[in-house]
Design an enzyme around this catalytic site. Structure first.
Site, PDB file in Angstrom:
ATOM      1  N   ARG A  50       0.739  -1.129   0.025  1.00  0.00           N
ATOM      2  CA  ARG A  50      -0.122   0.019   0.015  1.00  0.00           C
ATOM      3  C   ARG A  50       0.854   1.037  -0.012  1.00  0.00           C
ATOM      4  NH1 ARG A  50      -3.090  -3.324   3.732  1.00  0.00           N
ATOM      5  NH2 ARG A  50      -2.176  -2.095   5.678  1.00  0.00           N
ATOM      6  N   LYS A 140     -11.945  15.152   4.526  1.00  0.00           N
ATOM      7  CA  LYS A 140     -12.781  14.750   3.831  1.00  0.00           C
ATOM      8  C   LYS A 140     -13.795  13.877   4.415  1.00  0.00           C
ATOM      9  CE  LYS A 140     -13.458  10.916   1.097  1.00  0.00           C
ATOM     10  NZ  LYS A 140     -13.105   9.888   0.144  1.00  0.00           N
ATOM     11  N   GLU A 181     -19.038  15.611   1.397  1.00  0.00           N
ATOM     12  CA  GLU A 181     -19.085  14.787   0.323  1.00  0.00           C
ATOM     13  C   GLU A 181     -20.430  13.907   0.195  1.00  0.00           C
ATOM     14  OE1 GLU A 181     -16.243  11.529  -0.236  1.00  0.00           O
ATOM     15  OE2 GLU A 181     -16.976  10.911  -2.183  1.00  0.00           O
ATOM     16  N   LYS A 223     -18.360  18.133  -2.560  1.00  0.00           N
ATOM     17  CA  LYS A 223     -17.822  16.923  -3.623  1.00  0.00           C
ATOM     18  C   LYS A 223     -19.042  16.103  -3.643  1.00  0.00           C
ATOM     19  CE  LYS A 223     -14.618  12.984  -3.531  1.00  0.00           C
ATOM     20  NZ  LYS A 223     -13.346  12.621  -3.313  1.00  0.00           N
TER      21      LYS A 223
HETATM   22  P1  13P Z   1     -14.143   7.730  -6.788  1.00  0.00           P
HETATM   23  O1  13P Z   1     -13.704   8.809  -7.644  1.00  0.00           O
HETATM   24  O2  13P Z   1     -13.565   6.363  -6.916  1.00  0.00           O
HETATM   25  O3  13P Z   1     -15.898   7.827  -6.470  1.00  0.00           O
HETATM   26  O4  13P Z   1     -13.776   8.142  -5.174  1.00  0.00           O
HETATM   27  C1  13P Z   1     -13.928   9.373  -4.737  1.00  0.00           C
HETATM   28  C2  13P Z   1     -13.798   9.274  -3.308  1.00  0.00           C
HETATM   29  O5  13P Z   1     -13.089  10.051  -2.579  1.00  0.00           O
HETATM   30  C3  13P Z   1     -14.695   8.661  -2.605  1.00  0.00           C
HETATM   31  O6  13P Z   1     -15.018   8.966  -1.296  1.00  0.00           O
END
Ligand code: 13P
Length: 353
Positions: A50, A140, A181, A223
């Site tokens: 990772r 986030k 998000e 987002k």
């Molecule tokens: P994806 O662009 O793969 O949807 O992932 C964005 C993301 O940060 C999900 O939390």
């Protein structure tokens, strides 16, 4: 109460993240999610693999031309590059802002079937302090909304919006810019119209909660998902349809005070996600916010597939990754074309920018 210095810090983070022509790399897959991605390609999901994979991404040459911020995961923000620097330091030295995923994932929502609530508020104030000391300047939190026959319920939308707002308020207190998000999933057979209706209701609920919890809209980023028909829907809306529906939905719900919108890709094919972003930026409309990207899969998929854990593939994987970064950078300014898609990236990158 937010004081003057913290306002200046939050503003400067927002400004860097939303630099024209750049977007955000989400490299914050949880251990379970990265295990799923690695497993599909028979890559051993060890901590060292990772680390090597995230190092490959953040050390790709010229990354800072296209990427303004990188979202890291709890394990990743503590990891170091081969030369001993913390990953947060590696990106900061390139003029890229390090961020951190702080939610602890979506769990079943009590009293509801098939709906989820994102956890992670307990102890968040203290965790934010630690992440800040490790170099993070933004954060986030992802809420997950599923479309089904009788879902989402108002209960699920409100519970998730409330948690997003509590998280955002705590971030601003800690001088971290919150990326809010709320993801309406594309899983299912729903139509574009249904995705529109659910995304609108979700964003309405989120902004009501943000307002009531005193989140400063100027110091956050949104987002969202793009408005898409479900992955199993027989409906296949064109790129223009998706662009128009998404922008209409955002205009109805997102206050102009929000300084930027950075989309998630949500499982769309990488080129399609780029085309959708580009089409939105080409709509003949004056928008209140810049539209850019904060993709994970749509930036990483071709690179991960090429790498497969083999050190001999690092350079080729970085080229594929930079290619997607460059195409999405162009899309964030409405400059993406199929011709660009067919140009090899890295060698020509410095000539182009
Ligand atoms: P994806 O662009 O793969 O949807 O992932 C964005 C993301 O940060 C999900 O939390």
């Amino acid at each position: 109460m937010i004081f003057k210095t913290s306002v200046a810090n939050l503003q400067s983070t927002v400004k860097i993240l939303m630099t024209p022509g750049r977007g955000i790399l989400a490299a914050d897959e949880s251990e379970t999610t990265i295990a799923k991605r690695f497993e599909g390609l028979a890559i051993a999901c060890t901590e060292e693999n990772r680390r090597r994979y995230r190092q490959l991404l953040i050390t790709a040459p010229t990354l800072n031309h296209f990427i303004s911020g990188v979202i890291l995961f709890d394990e990743t923000i503590r990891q170091r590059s081969d030369d001993g620097r913390l990953f947060g330091t590696v990106v900061t030295e390139l003029g890229i802002v390090p961020g951190i995923k702080v939610d602890l994932g979506a769990k079943p929502l009590a009293g509801s079937l098939d709906e989820r609530i994102t956890e992670g508020l307990d102890g968040l104030r203290e965790r934010l302090q630690e992440y800040r000391s490790l170099g993070a300047r933004f954060a986030k939190w992802r809420a997950v909304i599923t479309i089904g026959e009788k879902i989402p319920t108002a209960y699920c939308l409100e519970a998730n919006a409330h948690a997003l707002a509590r998280y955002a308020a705590l971030c601003q207190e800690a001088e971290l810019v919150p990326i809010v998000e709320p993801e309406v999933l594309m899983d299912g057979a729903h139509s574009l119209e249904r995705a529109f209706e659910v995304t609108q209701a979700t964003l309405e609920s989120v902004f009501a909660a943000l307002r009531s919890q005193r989140v400063v809209l100027e110091h956050m980023l949104l987002k969202p998902n793009m408005v898409l028909a479900g992955a199993d829907s027989p409906q296949r809306p064109g790129v223009q349809d998706v662009a128009e529906a998404t922008v209409r939905c955002l205009r109805r719900t997102v206050p102009p005070a929000v300084p930027g919108i950075v989309f998630l890709s949500g499982g769309q094919a990488p080129q399609l996600a780029t085309a959708h972003l580009n089409a939105m930026n080409l709509l003949n409309e004056r928008l209140s916010w810049p539209l850019s990207f904060s993709f994970a899969r749509a930036l990483q998929e071709p690179a991960l597939e090429k790498w497969r854990g083999d050190p001999n593939n690092v350079t080729a994987a970085q080229q594929l990754f930079l290619h997607r970064a460059r195409c999405n950078s162009a899309a964030s300014e409405g400059r993406y074309t199929t011709a660009l898609e067919n140009e090899p990236s890295v060698q020509s990158v410095s000539a182009v920018k």
